[in-house]
Motif scaffolding. Structure first.
Motif, PDB file in Angstrom:
ATOM      1  N   VAL A 261      -4.829 -13.449  -5.129  1.00 16.43           N
ATOM      2  CA  VAL A 261      -4.290 -12.104  -4.901  1.00 16.43           C
ATOM      3  C   VAL A 261      -3.764 -12.049  -3.612  1.00 16.43           C
ATOM      4  CG1 VAL A 261      -5.843 -11.257  -6.616  1.00 16.43           C
ATOM      5  CG2 VAL A 261      -6.606 -11.157  -4.239  1.00 16.43           C
ATOM      6  N   ALA A 262      -2.998 -10.930  -3.380  1.00 16.57           N
ATOM      7  CA  ALA A 262      -2.340 -10.821  -2.037  1.00 16.57           C
ATOM      8  C   ALA A 262      -2.077  -9.467  -2.078  1.00 16.57           C
ATOM      9  CB  ALA A 262      -1.163 -11.659  -1.781  1.00 16.57           C
ATOM     10  N   GLY A 263      -2.230  -8.825  -0.865  1.00 14.43           N
ATOM     11  CA  GLY A 263      -1.732  -7.413  -0.766  1.00 14.43           C
ATOM     12  C   GLY A 263      -2.526  -6.794   0.593  1.00 14.43           C
ATOM     13  N   THR A 264      -2.044  -5.706   1.177  1.00 11.51           N
ATOM     14  CA  THR A 264      -2.743  -4.976   2.218  1.00 11.51           C
ATOM     15  C   THR A 264      -2.908  -3.541   1.781  1.00 11.51           C
ATOM     16  OG1 THR A 264      -1.255  -6.450   3.626  1.00 11.51           O
ATOM     17  CG2 THR A 264      -2.477  -4.642   4.732  1.00 11.51           C
ATOM     18  N   PRO A 265      -4.419  -3.087   2.183  1.00  9.74           N
ATOM     19  CA  PRO A 265      -5.388  -4.152   2.451  1.00  9.74           C
ATOM     20  C   PRO A 265      -5.810  -5.218   1.325  1.00  9.74           C
ATOM     21  CG  PRO A 265      -6.132  -1.847   1.555  1.00  9.74           C
ATOM     22  CD  PRO A 265      -4.742  -1.961   1.822  1.00  9.74           C
ATOM     23  N   PRO A 266      -6.714  -6.111   1.949  1.00 15.28           N
ATOM     24  CA  PRO A 266      -6.936  -7.332   0.849  1.00 15.28           C
ATOM     25  C   PRO A 266      -7.486  -6.654  -0.432  1.00 15.28           C
ATOM     26  CG  PRO A 266      -7.763  -8.066   3.097  1.00 15.28           C
ATOM     27  CD  PRO A 266      -7.127  -6.400   2.989  1.00 15.28           C
ATOM     28  N   PRO A 267      -6.743  -7.063  -1.416  1.00 16.69           N
ATOM     29  CA  PRO A 267      -7.670  -6.615  -2.946  1.00 16.69           C
ATOM     30  C   PRO A 267      -8.734  -6.993  -3.318  1.00 16.69           C
ATOM     31  CG  PRO A 267      -4.894  -7.435  -3.109  1.00 16.69           C
ATOM     32  CD  PRO A 267      -5.712  -8.008  -1.618  1.00 16.69           C
ATOM     33  N   GLU A 268      -9.451  -6.470  -4.033  1.00 15.35           N
ATOM     34  CA  GLU A 268     -10.700  -6.754  -4.738  1.00 15.35           C
ATOM     35  C   GLU A 268     -10.117  -7.489  -6.088  1.00 15.35           C
ATOM     36  OE1 GLU A 268     -13.120  -3.557  -5.572  1.00 15.35           O
ATOM     37  OE2 GLU A 268     -13.544  -2.934  -3.516  1.00 15.35           O
ATOM     38  N   VAL A 269     -10.985  -8.491  -6.335  1.00 12.02           N
ATOM     39  CA  VAL A 269     -10.697  -9.232  -7.798  1.00 12.02           C
ATOM     40  C   VAL A 269     -11.738  -8.701  -8.748  1.00 12.02           C
ATOM     41  CG1 VAL A 269     -10.815 -11.375  -8.742  1.00 12.02           C
ATOM     42  CG2 VAL A 269      -9.749 -11.059  -6.589  1.00 12.02           C
TER      43      VAL A 269
END
Length: 421
Positions: A261-269
């Motif tokens: 996963v990627a994104g801001t803020p760091p995503p939860e899985v």
């Protein structure tokens, strides 16, 4: 005589319709509406003895501190209720629920912290709602859901630090919104507000800007100026290793999936698993860095069969037909959510490669690393089947005795799923 009786009846009727407490002044307007003017009377509670025909009730600038469920039971036809500039801090649930004809409600300049938001569900005729200059610290996402005729909403000068995405959805008539002078924490939870203000036709600029109070690097900056790169929606990619050819395993088949996963803020899985017999959601890792199983919180015991690691990997030891189903990886952060799914099936053959190519001529070549990107492919499309082919040859002898050898085939996405390097 009959004429006299009629006149007396009309007088009695008018007298009852103009019933008015001594602390108020009541009058009949040209449009037929009955006004009860009770402002600036130093009242500590809603007065009794009001006519049931009152449609405009003014109680502004008094010292009322509490409203009760029966406070307005005498005025069920009221359409405009003005309660601004009081000291209201307590409102019993149900206080406004029965005022179904209400069009204008002013509760500004009070001390309201908690409001019975469910009362608004019955007020489908409401057009103006003023709750500015109170102490509201939060709003339910569906607070205004049923207010289809609401035109003007005032929430400025409260203690709102955030707003749930969708708060102003389902308000087709809204034309004016005031939310300035609130101590907004401009985390990515309010990034949606920036996007909403850029696209809405609702007027929200009068009175002042919507400024950030936190975090420190955005303090004093308008919510509409939050940099786009500060918050990015998640992207998700589901991968698996398919280099298990000619591997001898004695402990059964282990299926391993990895969610990048990627994104801001760091995503939860998070993971969702749907098999023919159960539906499971796993919202946090259940395996520690040292490999030990973490103690369950609310996890059911059946979840322990699915090992979820902090790095986004899931392993299912002793994978069997009972574990066949749809495996979904979700990436969630304050900006949004993305998901990707694969349908996992188990198959067996004496000649796994021949069997696979015969049944799925579009399948990828054996071996290698395959992936499925949730932001490129539609996870609801047909053909996303992850097939596990395994071979069970004859039993062979070993030093420890007779042990069945399990020759693993390959993990692959069939029916046109793209490969990634």
């Amino acid at each position: 005589m009959n004429l006299l009786l009629r006149c007396l009846g009309i007088a009695a009727l008018l007298g009852s319709s103009l019933a008015c407490p001594g602390t108020c002044a009541c009058s009949l307007k040209k449009n037929g509406r009955l006004l009860a003017e009770c402002a600036y009377r130093d009242l500590q509670e809603v007065p009794e003895g009001l006519s049931p025909n009152v449609t405009i009730l003014t109680l502004s600038a008094n010292r009322i501190s509490s409203l009760w469920k029966d406070s307005f039971s005498e005025v069920p036809e009221v359409q405009s209720l003005w309660l601004g500039y009081n000291q209201i801090s307590s409102i019993e649930p149900g206080t406004f629920a029965q005022l179904v004809h209400l069009k204008n409600l002013d509760l500004s300049h009070n001390k309201i912290v908690d409001f019975p938001w469910k009362d608004l569900r019955n007020l489908s005729d409401l057009q103006i709602l003023k709750m500015n200059y109170n102490r509201l610290a939060g709003l339910p996402r569906d607070a205004f859901y049923s207010l289809k005729d609401l035109r003007s909403l005032w929430l400025n000068d409260n203690d709102l630090t955030t707003l749930a995405e969708g708060t102003f959805d389902n308000l087709p008539s809204l034309s004016q919104l005031q939310i300035f002078n609130n101590p907004f924490n401009c985390s990515c939870k309010v990034f949606w507000l920036k996007k909403w203000t850029e696209n809405t036709s609702v007027s929200i600029t009068k009175g002042g800007s919507i400024l950030c109070v936190a975090p420190s690097r955005l303090k004093g900056r308008a919510v509409t100026d939050i940099p786009d790169h500060y918050c990015t929606a998640p992207s998700v990619q589901l991968t698996y290793l398919s280099n298990l050819d000619n591997t001898v395993m004695y402990d059964g088949l282990t299926l391993t999936l990895h969610c990048s996963v990627a994104g801001t803020p760091p995503p939860e899985v998070r993971w969702k698993i749907q098999t023919s017999s159960r539906s499971i959601e796993i919202n946090r890792p259940n395996v520690a860095r040292d490999g030990n199983i973490l103690p369950p919180r609310r996890n059911k015991q059946s979840q322990e069969h699915f090992l979820v690691f902090k790095n986004g990997t899931m392993a299912i030891p002793n994978f069997s037909k009972e574990d066949e189903g749809i495996y979904t990886c979700l990436a969630v952060n304050d900006v949004g959510m993305r998901e990707v799914s694969v349908n996992v099936a188990l198959a067996g053959s004496e000649n796994p490669a021949d069997d696979l190519l015969r049944n799925a001529p579009q399948a990828s070549h054996l071996g290698g690393r395959s992936c499925y990107k949730g932001d490129e492919l539609d996870p609801s499309g047909a053909g996303e089947k992850l097939v596990i082919v395994y071979h069970m040859p004859r039993e062979s002898k070993s030093k420890a005795g007779v042990v069945p050898q399990v020759w693993l085939g390959t993990l692959l996405l069939t029916l046109g799923i793209a490969l990634c390097c």
